[in-house]
Design a protein around this motif. Structure first.
Motif, PDB file in Angstrom:
ATOM      1  N   UNK A   6       0.855  -1.190   0.000  1.00 49.43           N
ATOM      2  CA  UNK A   6       0.000   0.000   0.000  1.00 49.43           C
ATOM      3  C   UNK A   6       0.889   1.236   0.000  1.00 49.43           C
ATOM      4  N   UNK A   7       0.853   1.983  -1.095  1.00 53.62           N
ATOM      5  CA  UNK A   7       1.811   3.071  -1.320  1.00 53.62           C
ATOM      6  C   UNK A   7       1.462   4.360  -0.599  1.00 53.62           C
ATOM      7  N   UNK A   8       0.322   4.421   0.079  1.00 50.54           N
ATOM      8  CA  UNK A   8      -0.028   5.667   0.783  1.00 50.54           C
ATOM      9  C   UNK A   8      -0.992   5.351   1.917  1.00 50.54           C
ATOM     10  N   UNK A   9      -0.445   5.247   3.121  1.00 43.28           N
ATOM     11  CA  UNK A   9      -1.254   5.016   4.320  1.00 43.28           C
ATOM     12  C   UNK A   9      -0.731   5.901   5.451  1.00 43.28           C
ATOM     13  N   UNK A  10      -1.508   5.933   6.544  1.00 44.85           N
ATOM     14  CA  UNK A  10      -1.132   6.692   7.737  1.00 44.85           C
ATOM     15  C   UNK A  10      -1.425   5.839   8.973  1.00 44.85           C
ATOM     16  N   UNK A  11      -0.598   4.842   9.248  1.00 45.37           N
ATOM     17  CA  UNK A  11      -0.918   3.929  10.353  1.00 45.37           C
ATOM     18  C   UNK A  11      -1.011   4.611  11.713  1.00 45.37           C
ATOM     19  N   UNK A  12      -0.197   5.629  11.950  1.00 48.49           N
ATOM     20  CA  UNK A  12      -0.276   6.298  13.249  1.00 48.49           C
ATOM     21  C   UNK A  12      -1.474   7.233  13.335  1.00 48.49           C
ATOM     22  N   UNK A  13      -1.975   7.716  12.201  1.00 43.36           N
ATOM     23  CA  UNK A  13      -3.256   8.416  12.221  1.00 43.36           C
ATOM     24  C   UNK A  13      -4.354   7.446  12.657  1.00 43.36           C
TER      25      UNK A  13
END
Length: 541
Positions: A69-76
């Motif tokens: 997945x080329x664009x995620x925000x796991x800490x968001x």
């Protein structure tokens, strides 16, 4: 199709079908050793080559390269659990949200910040939170509520007083504070929120930093969630020095189950000269570039378009988060230093301006042919696609966007423009490498829904938006693996299954290539990374 490894610890895995995404196509088995693919081919051939290898038959119908997945925000995604959780699944009404915040305030020393996260700014029930309601919780604490899209936030009076951004800021300056007449409602959009949430090297942080151990634990939890979706690599599209240190700590502790790339928020780019951002660039953790944001959200109606639309700003258009001058200056600076710019741009006018900046930087330094990224790259015409191809930029469009938002896109932008969102087929036809992405948690992480959306362009209502942009299932898999690997400069080591490449793969319950109608019924049965199983579905043998 094998190369004899020096490591005697060889595993052979086989199943009905292994999709290599190479010219070899489908094979029966693959051998792995020391975290790499040692060979592919017929089971009989590999067992003859490695007679003492451990042989495992995979469950399910199809084994594919691990999803990336080329664009995620796991800490968001982790923020609600680490702050005050205001997600719809946790709070069921505005009164409930206020009750949760009051409970937090009752145990918090006066003057300390209270930060809520996960509040659904698009579908929240009336009355929505605002300055007055947050003041009713407490005026002895600054209260700051982060919206689920991360493009907006809501603050009470003490929080507004502490925010140093000029409250007269307008759309042309990067965002705005919402007003009811002359009264600030507490809502803020884009740059004012960004200045609070991510600050910069030249500004003090307003929000209390989350402890590093909590961030490390949150990343481990998110990695398990990713593994359950078959994801073996991802790019965190916005980190700060503080969250970068959490990543470094996580991978230093060992036993990772996912590979990560990160993009550093641009207000901290001065630290690249003397920080540790290059010290961990390996197969597990690497800095992919510097993140900039040029416009707002396409789903929220704040993206910057060439023509008017029913925008959320009531101006007929969206928000330009930074000036063209700043965009040109930062992209040129990064390009000259050999650092990839990762620029958020949704609307066609925003994408055009980003390409202007890249073309300007390339003209000044034609010897540096760095592949810059356009994050989301949503609304495109044919001329923009030709310019993307000429510059070598890598688009990172939403994979599942048409399925999840197609109906609202038609309502807001019209059917013709909605059909030009996420143009995977046209980009690929122009010879452009395209990456797969979800924008999780701003969008669902579900890879299968993303693949289904790319291959059908069907919305949740059953309508078809942009039929001409459908791609076949094999191409969709390539986008979500090899395409994403290319977007981080790792196309030579992962994203396909071939001798010498990383042994990262995912086992699926259905053969979605032979029958794309099975996407929505397909599940992940096992996830392997570095030649070892890191996740298996309950009950899988």
């Amino acid at each position: 199709m094998s190369s004899r490894p020096t490591d005697i610890d060889v595993k052979i895995v086989h199943g009905p079908h292994i999709e290599t995404l190479t010219p070899h196509g489908r094979v029966e088995a693959l051998a792995v050793s020391a975290g790499r693919v040692a060979g592919i081919g017929a089971l009989e051939e590999l067992t003859s080559t490695y007679p003492t290898a451990n042989v495992t038959r995979m469950p399910g119908e199809l084994l594919v390269p691990g999803f990336n997945d080329a664009h995620v925000h796991p800490l968001f995604a982790a923020e609600p659990e680490l702050r005050v959780n205001l997600e719809p699944a946790t709070v069921t009404s505005t009164d409930h949200a206020l009750h949760v915040l009051r409970e937090k305030a009752s145990g918090t020393p006066p003057g300390d910040w209270i930060v809520g996260a996960g509040y659904d700014v698009i579908h929240a029930p009336d009355p929505q939170l605002d300055r007055g309601l947050l003041d009713s919780v407490s005026t002895e604490h600054p209260i700051y509520v982060i919206g689920s899209t991360w493009h907006a936030a809501i603050a009470n009076t003490p929080a507004l007083d502490a925010i140093t951004t000029d409250p007269t800021i307008g759309d042309e300056s990067g965002g705005y504070f919402a007003r009811d007449g002359d009264h600030l409602t507490g809502w803020m959009f884009e740059l004012p929120h960004m200045n609070v949430a991510w600050s910069g090297s030249d500004r003090p942080d307003l929000l209390p930093a989350l402890p590093r151990p909590a961030l490390v634990g949150a990343l481990r939890t998110q990695h398990r969630i990713f593994n359950a979706h078959g994801i073996t690599s991802y790019t965190d599209a916005l980190v700060t020095p503080h969250t970068w240190e959490a990543y470094r700590q996580l991978f230093k502790e060992g036993d990772p189950t996912t590979r990560a790339s990160v993009a550093l928020w641009h207000t901290h780019r001065d630290l690249l000269d003397h920080g540790d951002f290059g010290s961990a660039n390996d197969e597990w953790l690497r800095l992919v570039g510097v993140k900039l944001m040029y416009d707002g959200a396409i789903s929220g109606g704040t993206c910057l378009c060439s023509g008017p639309y029913a925008s959320a700003t009531d101006t007929g258009n969206g928000i330009q988060v930074m000036t063209r001058g700043d965009l040109f200056q930062i992209v040129a600076e990064l390009h000259g230093r050999g650092i990839r710019a990762c620029v958020h741009a949704n609307g066609d006018r925003a994408i055009s301006d980003v390409l202007d900046a890249v073309e300007h930087a390339q003209a000044a330094r034609p010897d540096e042919r760095l592949a810059h990224r356009i994050e989301h790259c949503s609304l495109l015409d044919d001329h923009l696609i030709a310019r993307i191809a000429a510059t070598g930029c890598i688009p990172i469009p939403f994979s599942g966007f048409i399925y999840h938002h197609g109906d609202s896109l038609v309502s807001r932008y019209g059917a013709e423009r909605a059909g030009r969102v996420a143009r995977h087929r046209s980009l690929l036809a122009a010879g452009i490498t395209v990456a797969g992405s979800s924008d999780y948690p701003c969008g669902p992480l579900d890879v299968m829904a993303g693949l289904h959306s790319m291959t059908t362009r069907v919305t949740t209502s059953g309508a078809v938006v942009g039929r001409a942009e459908r791609v076949d299932a094999l191409i969709a898999l390539c986008v979500y693996s090899a395409g994403s690997a290319h977007a981080t400069g790792e196309g030579t080591i992962k994203g396909r299954l071939a001798p010498g490449l990383l042994a990262d793969f995912t086992v699926l319950s259905r053969d979605i290539v032979r029958n794309p109608d099975w996407f929505q019924d397909c599940s992940v049965l096992a996830t392997w990374i570095d030649g070892r199983e890191v996740w298996a579905a309950p009950g899988t043998i």
